[in-house]
Design a protein around this motif. Structure first.
Motif, PDB file in Angstrom:
ATOM      1  N   UNK A  43       0.833  -1.202   0.000  1.00 52.37           N
ATOM      2  CA  UNK A  43       0.000   0.000   0.000  1.00 52.37           C
ATOM      3  C   UNK A  43       0.868   1.253   0.000  1.00 52.37           C
ATOM      4  N   UNK A  44       1.964   1.237   0.781  1.00 49.26           N
ATOM      5  CA  UNK A  44       2.856   2.392   0.839  1.00 49.26           C
ATOM      6  C   UNK A  44       3.600   2.582  -0.479  1.00 49.26           C
ATOM      7  N   UNK A  45       3.978   1.472  -1.112  1.00 45.59           N
ATOM      8  CA  UNK A  45       4.623   1.567  -2.433  1.00 45.59           C
ATOM      9  C   UNK A  45       3.665   2.217  -3.430  1.00 45.59           C
ATOM     10  N   UNK A  46       2.412   1.753  -3.439  1.00 45.22           N
ATOM     11  CA  UNK A  46       1.412   2.317  -4.349  1.00 45.22           C
ATOM     12  C   UNK A  46       1.171   3.790  -4.047  1.00 45.22           C
ATOM     13  N   UNK A  47       1.140   4.145  -2.764  1.00 41.59           N
ATOM     14  CA  UNK A  47       0.904   5.534  -2.363  1.00 41.59           C
ATOM     15  C   UNK A  47       2.052   6.437  -2.803  1.00 41.59           C
ATOM     16  N   UNK A 169      -0.829  -0.556  -7.471  1.00 38.75           N
ATOM     17  CA  UNK A 169      -2.133  -0.367  -6.833  1.00 38.75           C
ATOM     18  C   UNK A 169      -2.971  -1.634  -6.940  1.00 38.75           C
ATOM     19  N   UNK A 170      -2.975  -2.247  -8.127  1.00 39.37           N
ATOM     20  CA  UNK A 170      -3.741  -3.481  -8.319  1.00 39.37           C
ATOM     21  C   UNK A 170      -3.231  -4.606  -7.443  1.00 39.37           C
ATOM     22  N   UNK A 171      -1.905  -4.773  -7.397  1.00 35.13           N
ATOM     23  CA  UNK A 171      -1.315  -5.829  -6.568  1.00 35.13           C
ATOM     24  C   UNK A 171      -1.630  -5.583  -5.097  1.00 35.13           C
ATOM     25  N   UNK A 172      -1.546  -4.312  -4.679  1.00 42.75           N
ATOM     26  CA  UNK A 172      -1.839  -3.980  -3.286  1.00 42.75           C
ATOM     27  C   UNK A 172      -3.275  -4.338  -2.930  1.00 42.75           C
ATOM     28  N   UNK A 173      -4.216  -4.016  -3.808  1.00 41.71           N
ATOM     29  CA  UNK A 173      -5.627  -4.316  -3.533  1.00 41.71           C
ATOM     30  C   UNK A 173      -5.884  -5.815  -3.475  1.00 41.71           C
ATOM     31  N   UNK A 174      -5.271  -6.554  -4.420  1.00 43.46           N
ATOM     32  CA  UNK A 174      -5.446  -8.014  -4.428  1.00 43.46           C
ATOM     33  C   UNK A 174      -4.858  -8.631  -3.166  1.00 43.46           C
ATOM     34  N   UNK A 175      -3.644  -8.176  -2.797  1.00 45.07           N
ATOM     35  CA  UNK A 175      -2.996  -8.715  -1.606  1.00 45.07           C
ATOM     36  C   UNK A 175      -3.782  -8.382  -0.343  1.00 45.07           C
ATOM     37  N   UNK A 176      -4.327  -7.170  -0.290  1.00 44.77           N
ATOM     38  CA  UNK A 176      -5.125  -6.792   0.877  1.00 44.77           C
ATOM     39  C   UNK A 176      -6.293  -7.759   1.043  1.00 44.77           C
ATOM     40  N   UNK A 177      -6.978  -8.045  -0.062  1.00 43.62           N
ATOM     41  CA  UNK A 177      -8.103  -8.976   0.001  1.00 43.62           C
ATOM     42  C   UNK A 177      -7.673 -10.370   0.425  1.00 43.62           C
TER      43      UNK A 177
END
Length: 296
Positions: A43-47, A169-177
């Motif tokens: 998430x921080x990388x995406x941010x 961003x996509x990887x972060x969202x998938x990983x969060x889920x």
């Protein structure tokens, strides 16, 4: 055995259960910390990529060179047509003389270059775009404007930033889920183990008239405490890791183009997200685990 909501009793029972099954509680907290660290890192990388893209978008510009045969007055008249192109923001006209001065600025004095006539360069426009993701389309439309002979842009660099930002961003969202589901499963199984040892006690309480809520709440409190503990540990570990990586990037000459957001500026966003995620994982996992044993 129906009882009113007794906060002290539920907290006492939840804390007692944590220490009774200390190893499993420790394992659950460690897994929550690991999941939140991975989730927080992406998430921080995406941010940060989004922040860098915003800086690039704010500073990004491309040049539109006017045809050599146009006089300065004719070149200035092209402005209205360029302004009419969608996604074109601020534009600045640069005369041949200004272009020559910009070219010589910062260079060592060279009589040969200084003696060159202004006509060797073209009048041009510096053009800022509103949306960097549409830079390529904007450049193509500006090239079609009558009077524009050529353009100079960094479309590939801009597209690279956009692509990396979108992937992160996509990887972060998938990983969060995925990690939230994994964490829920871990907490649920930890609570199931604790519940299994107390299944006879739960059965007796149910047969004596205890409500589902009275039986469930101590386990939910236990899950919430484990979730919040894991969230706070993950928050401070993330802070230390992020600060260390940020210092390495700042000290590295090869990565000097990267700009890192200070962790302190994001605390008010990160801490609630970590605590909220830990709370949901802990409470949700406990609810899922106890559900089966309430069917007496």
């Amino acid at each position: 055995m129906s009882r009113r909501f007794n906060t002290g009793y539920y907290i006492s029972e939840g804390v007692h259960s944590i220490f009774t099954h200390g190893f499993m509680s420790f394992a659950a907290v460690c897994m929550i910390v690991a999941c939140l660290l991975i989730m927080g890192t992406f998430s921080l990388v995406a941010l940060n990529l989004d922040h860098m893209l915003g800086d690039l978008e704010a500073e990004n510009e491309f040049l539109a060179y006017i045809d050599d045969s146009y006089s300065e007055q004719q070149a200035r008249a092209v402005r209205k047509e360029i302004e009419a192109v969608p996604n074109v923001g601020e534009i600045t006209f640069v005369t041949r003389a200004q272009a020559k001065a910009d070219f010589l600025e910062g260079r060592e004095s060279n009589p040969l270059l200084e003696s060159l006539p202004d006509e060797v360069l073209r009048d041009r426009y510096r053009i800022h775009v509103d949306d960097i993701e549409l830079l390529g389309e904007t450049v193509e439309q500006v090239r079609k404007v009558p009077g524009v002979a050529d353009t100079s842009d960094a479309t590939e660099i801009a597209q690279g930033f956009v692509l990396v930002r979108n992937i992160a961003t996509g990887v972060a969202l998938v990983l969060i889920g995925i990690l939230m589901v994994v964490s829920l499963f871990i907490i649920a199984n930890t609570t199931k183990l604790a519940t299994f040892y107390r299944r006879e006690e739960i059965s007796i309480m149910k047969m004596c008239g205890a409500t589902n809520g009275f039986v469930r709440w101590p386990f939910v409190v236990e899950g919430m405490i484990l979730g919040l503990t894991g969230a706070l540990l993950a928050f401070f570990l993330q802070w230390g890791i992020y600060s260390m990586v940020g210092k390495l990037i700042i000290q590295s000459n090869g990565l000097s183009l990267l700009t890192i957001l200070p962790y302190e500026r994001m605390i008010r966003y990160i801490l609630p997200v970590f605590c909220g995620t830990g709370f949901i994982i802990g409470a949700g996992g406990s609810v899922l685990a106890i559900r089966k044993f309430l069917q007496v």
